[in-house]
Design a protein around this motif. Structure first.
Motif, PDB file in Angstrom:
ATOM      1  N   UNK A 185     -45.042 -39.703 -60.292  1.00 44.06           N
ATOM      2  CA  UNK A 185     -46.410 -39.252 -60.551  1.00 44.06           C
ATOM      3  C   UNK A 185     -46.986 -40.154 -61.627  1.00 44.06           C
ATOM      4  N   UNK A 186     -47.956 -40.976 -61.262  1.00 41.03           N
ATOM      5  CA  UNK A 186     -48.569 -41.913 -62.206  1.00 41.03           C
ATOM      6  C   UNK A 186     -49.739 -41.218 -62.897  1.00 41.03           C
ATOM      7  N   UNK A 187     -49.620 -41.058 -64.191  1.00 41.71           N
ATOM      8  CA  UNK A 187     -50.625 -40.353 -64.988  1.00 41.71           C
ATOM      9  C   UNK A 187     -51.617 -41.335 -65.596  1.00 41.71           C
ATOM     10  N   UNK A 188     -52.653 -40.783 -66.220  1.00 39.79           N
ATOM     11  CA  UNK A 188     -53.690 -41.622 -66.832  1.00 39.79           C
ATOM     12  C   UNK A 188     -53.284 -42.154 -68.198  1.00 39.79           C
ATOM     13  N   UNK A 189     -52.143 -41.714 -68.714  1.00 41.11           N
ATOM     14  CA  UNK A 189     -51.746 -42.078 -70.062  1.00 41.11           C
ATOM     15  C   UNK A 189     -50.320 -42.606 -70.089  1.00 41.11           C
ATOM     16  N   UNK A 190     -50.056 -43.497 -71.015  1.00 42.64           N
ATOM     17  CA  UNK A 190     -48.694 -43.999 -71.223  1.00 42.64           C
ATOM     18  C   UNK A 190     -47.936 -43.166 -72.245  1.00 42.64           C
ATOM     19  N   UNK A 191     -48.614 -42.195 -72.853  1.00 39.57           N
ATOM     20  CA  UNK A 191     -47.982 -41.365 -73.875  1.00 39.57           C
ATOM     21  C   UNK A 191     -47.053 -40.308 -73.266  1.00 39.57           C
ATOM     22  N   UNK A 192     -47.204 -40.026 -71.971  1.00 34.96           N
ATOM     23  CA  UNK A 192     -46.310 -39.095 -71.278  1.00 34.96           C
ATOM     24  C   UNK A 192     -45.491 -39.908 -70.286  1.00 34.96           C
ATOM     25  N   UNK A 193     -44.209 -40.054 -70.564  1.00 37.87           N
ATOM     26  CA  UNK A 193     -43.342 -40.893 -69.735  1.00 37.87           C
ATOM     27  C   UNK A 193     -41.923 -40.343 -69.812  1.00 37.87           C
ATOM     28  N   UNK A 194     -41.468 -39.700 -68.746  1.00 35.94           N
ATOM     29  CA  UNK A 194     -40.108 -39.179 -68.737  1.00 35.94           C
ATOM     30  C   UNK A 194     -39.596 -39.053 -67.315  1.00 35.94           C
ATOM     31  N   UNK A 195     -38.290 -38.851 -67.228  1.00 34.57           N
ATOM     32  CA  UNK A 195     -37.622 -38.671 -65.940  1.00 34.57           C
ATOM     33  C   UNK A 195     -36.644 -37.526 -66.088  1.00 34.57           C
ATOM     34  N   UNK A 196     -36.647 -36.623 -65.113  1.00 35.17           N
ATOM     35  CA  UNK A 196     -35.714 -35.498 -65.166  1.00 35.17           C
ATOM     36  C   UNK A 196     -35.409 -35.007 -63.762  1.00 35.17           C
ATOM     37  N   UNK A 215     -51.317 -33.918 -62.485  1.00 29.57           N
ATOM     38  CA  UNK A 215     -50.871 -33.827 -63.869  1.00 29.57           C
ATOM     39  C   UNK A 215     -49.572 -33.033 -63.923  1.00 29.57           C
ATOM     40  N   UNK A 216     -48.901 -33.137 -65.052  1.00 25.88           N
ATOM     41  CA  UNK A 216     -47.609 -32.493 -65.266  1.00 25.88           C
ATOM     42  C   UNK A 216     -47.574 -31.949 -66.694  1.00 25.88           C
ATOM     43  N   UNK A 217     -46.533 -31.183 -67.051  1.00 27.72           N
ATOM     44  CA  UNK A 217     -46.376 -30.824 -68.464  1.00 27.72           C
ATOM     45  C   UNK A 217     -46.248 -32.075 -69.334  1.00 27.72           C
ATOM     46  N   UNK A 218     -46.669 -31.957 -70.581  1.00 27.56           N
ATOM     47  CA  UNK A 218     -46.543 -33.070 -71.526  1.00 27.56           C
ATOM     48  C   UNK A 218     -45.083 -33.298 -71.880  1.00 27.56           C
ATOM     49  N   UNK A 219     -44.338 -32.206 -72.046  1.00 27.43           N
ATOM     50  CA  UNK A 219     -42.949 -32.293 -72.500  1.00 27.43           C
ATOM     51  C   UNK A 219     -41.968 -32.307 -71.333  1.00 27.43           C
ATOM     52  N   UNK A 220     -40.956 -33.150 -71.436  1.00 24.88           N
ATOM     53  CA  UNK A 220     -39.899 -33.206 -70.424  1.00 24.88           C
ATOM     54  C   UNK A 220     -39.037 -31.957 -70.440  1.00 24.88           C
ATOM     55  N   UNK A 221     -39.118 -31.160 -71.509  1.00 27.62           N
ATOM     56  CA  UNK A 221     -38.321 -29.938 -71.599  1.00 27.62           C
ATOM     57  C   UNK A 221     -38.889 -28.816 -70.741  1.00 27.62           C
ATOM     58  N   UNK A 222     -40.133 -28.964 -70.298  1.00 25.24           N
ATOM     59  CA  UNK A 222     -40.763 -27.933 -69.478  1.00 25.24           C
ATOM     60  C   UNK A 222     -40.219 -27.968 -68.049  1.00 25.24           C
ATOM     61  N   UNK A 223     -40.204 -26.813 -67.350  1.00 27.60           N
ATOM     62  CA  UNK A 223     -39.785 -26.798 -65.945  1.00 27.60           C
ATOM     63  C   UNK A 223     -40.652 -27.726 -65.111  1.00 27.60           C
ATOM     64  N   UNK A 224     -40.077 -28.375 -64.098  1.00 26.30           N
ATOM     65  CA  UNK A 224     -40.834 -29.331 -63.282  1.00 26.30           C
ATOM     66  C   UNK A 224     -42.005 -28.679 -62.550  1.00 26.30           C
ATOM     67  N   UNK A 225     -43.204 -29.164 -62.825  1.00 23.44           N
ATOM     68  CA  UNK A 225     -44.428 -28.676 -62.197  1.00 23.44           C
ATOM     69  C   UNK A 225     -45.350 -29.863 -61.960  1.00 23.44           C
ATOM     70  N   UNK A 226     -46.023 -29.857 -60.827  1.00 18.89           N
ATOM     71  CA  UNK A 226     -47.090 -30.837 -60.601  1.00 18.89           C
ATOM     72  C   UNK A 226     -48.364 -30.092 -60.220  1.00 18.89           C
TER      73      UNK A 226
END
Length: 321
Positions: A185-196, A215-226
């Motif tokens: 999922x390519x977001x509009x920002x480089x500040x959110x970048x994770x893999x889980x 969009x997705x949660x900001x934190x990688x600790x959040x359950x996977x949602x799109x």
């Protein structure tokens, strides 16, 4: 960029849900920057006249149109209820409230004044502001909004059946791709970048009327949602009655011919009643008769039944042109 590793790209791994709280929170983007959401302008005019705690509401998003993760929880049911979701938010630990707000307003020097104070007090103000916002601006329109979201989910389900999971994801946005069980999922920002991985948790897909891009949660600790843009937004505030060919109107009547024209895309009786300006009971009577005649098909989604023009109905329309 966010990458979710699916442990098996099938229906048991990926599920859809509708969340009134997420719609409420994501709609704050339209309040902050109405120019990005021109199709919502009829609704935004009514919002502008409502008596709301705008200071608190606008503090819940930033110039990038981010919203705090604790206000976008993963829905636990396909058709969540706002009251249940607000209860989950009310139980958010104080440290989590502060951390998520800081993630949105990472420049703490310019944090909105509405977020000053103890996290518990801020959370109470936020919940009150959101509840008032729902009652004034969402509750009168929610049935109609939900019908569009439900129609989107039915469409996605059919795409999975006929064309596969990868095609369904690609159809949500050009920014979304599925390859070798890796969802990117390519977001509009480089500040959110994770893999889980989604192993043991699954991935929830939430259509929304208030997002231009996924969009997705900001934190990688959040359950996977799109969260992804729902289809059919252009019909949401449209009250125009489609005009059927005269021959068709003379054969089956004005209302039924109009319904047949509308149902080139799935819709519920509630949505159709609003668009036609008649009662839901009257619409249901017509829909049952047209389905019995083979002009429509129907499928249940949660508490709603969605109708769609059948192949026979398509041929009926084509022959009447």
């Amino acid at each position: 960029m966010v990458r979710y590793e699916l442990t098996g790209a099938d229906l048991s791994e990926v599920r859809f849900a509708i969340s009134p709280l997420n719609e409420l929170t994501l709609s704050l983007r339209a309040l902050r920057d109405p120019g990005r959401f021109p199709l919502h302008l009829p609704w935004l005019r009514a919002v502008a006249a409502a008596d709301l705690d705008r200071e608190a509401l606008l503090a819940l998003t930033n110039q990038r149109l981010w919203t705090p993760d604790f206000l976008n929880p993963r829905p636990h049911h396909p058709l969540a209820r706002l009251e249940e979701e607000l209860e989950v938010v009310a139980a958010t630990p104080p440290h989590r409230v502060r951390a998520d707000l800081d993630a949105v307003h990472f420049d703490t020097a310019s944090r909105p004044a509405a977020l000053d104070g103890r996290p518990q007090a801020v959370l109470r103000r936020v919940l009150t502001a959101l509840s008032d916002y729902w009652e004034a601006c969402f509750e009168p329109h929610w049935q109609r909004m939900r019908a569009v979201l439900e129609a989107d989910i039915v469409h996605r389900g059919r795409t999975i059946v006929h064309s596969g999971m990868a095609t369904m994801f690609a159809d949500t946005s050009p920014r979304v791709t599925l390859a070798d069980d890796l969802l990117t999922i390519r977001l509009n920002t480089s500040k959110v970048d994770y893999r889980r991985t989604t192993a043991g948790i699954g991935l929830t897909l939430v259509p929304t009327l208030f997002s231009l891009n996924p969009s997705t949660p900001i934190s990688a600790a959040e359950p996977p949602v799109m969260f992804y843009p729902a289809r059919g937004l252009g019909t949401l505030w449209n009250t125009d009655r489609p005009r059927a060919p005269q021959a068709l109107r003379e054969l089956i009547g004005e209302t039924r011919s109009g319904l047949l024209r509308m149902l080139e895309a799935p819709a519920s009786s509630t949505e159709l009643a609003v668009r036609l300006g008649v009662t839901a009971a009257a619409v249901n009577q017509h829909l049952r008769a047209m389905r019995a005649a083979g002009l429509l098909t129907s499928a249940r989604h949660g508490r709603s039944v969605l109708y769609l023009r059948s192949d026979l109905g398509d041929r009926f329309i084509d022959a009447a042109r």
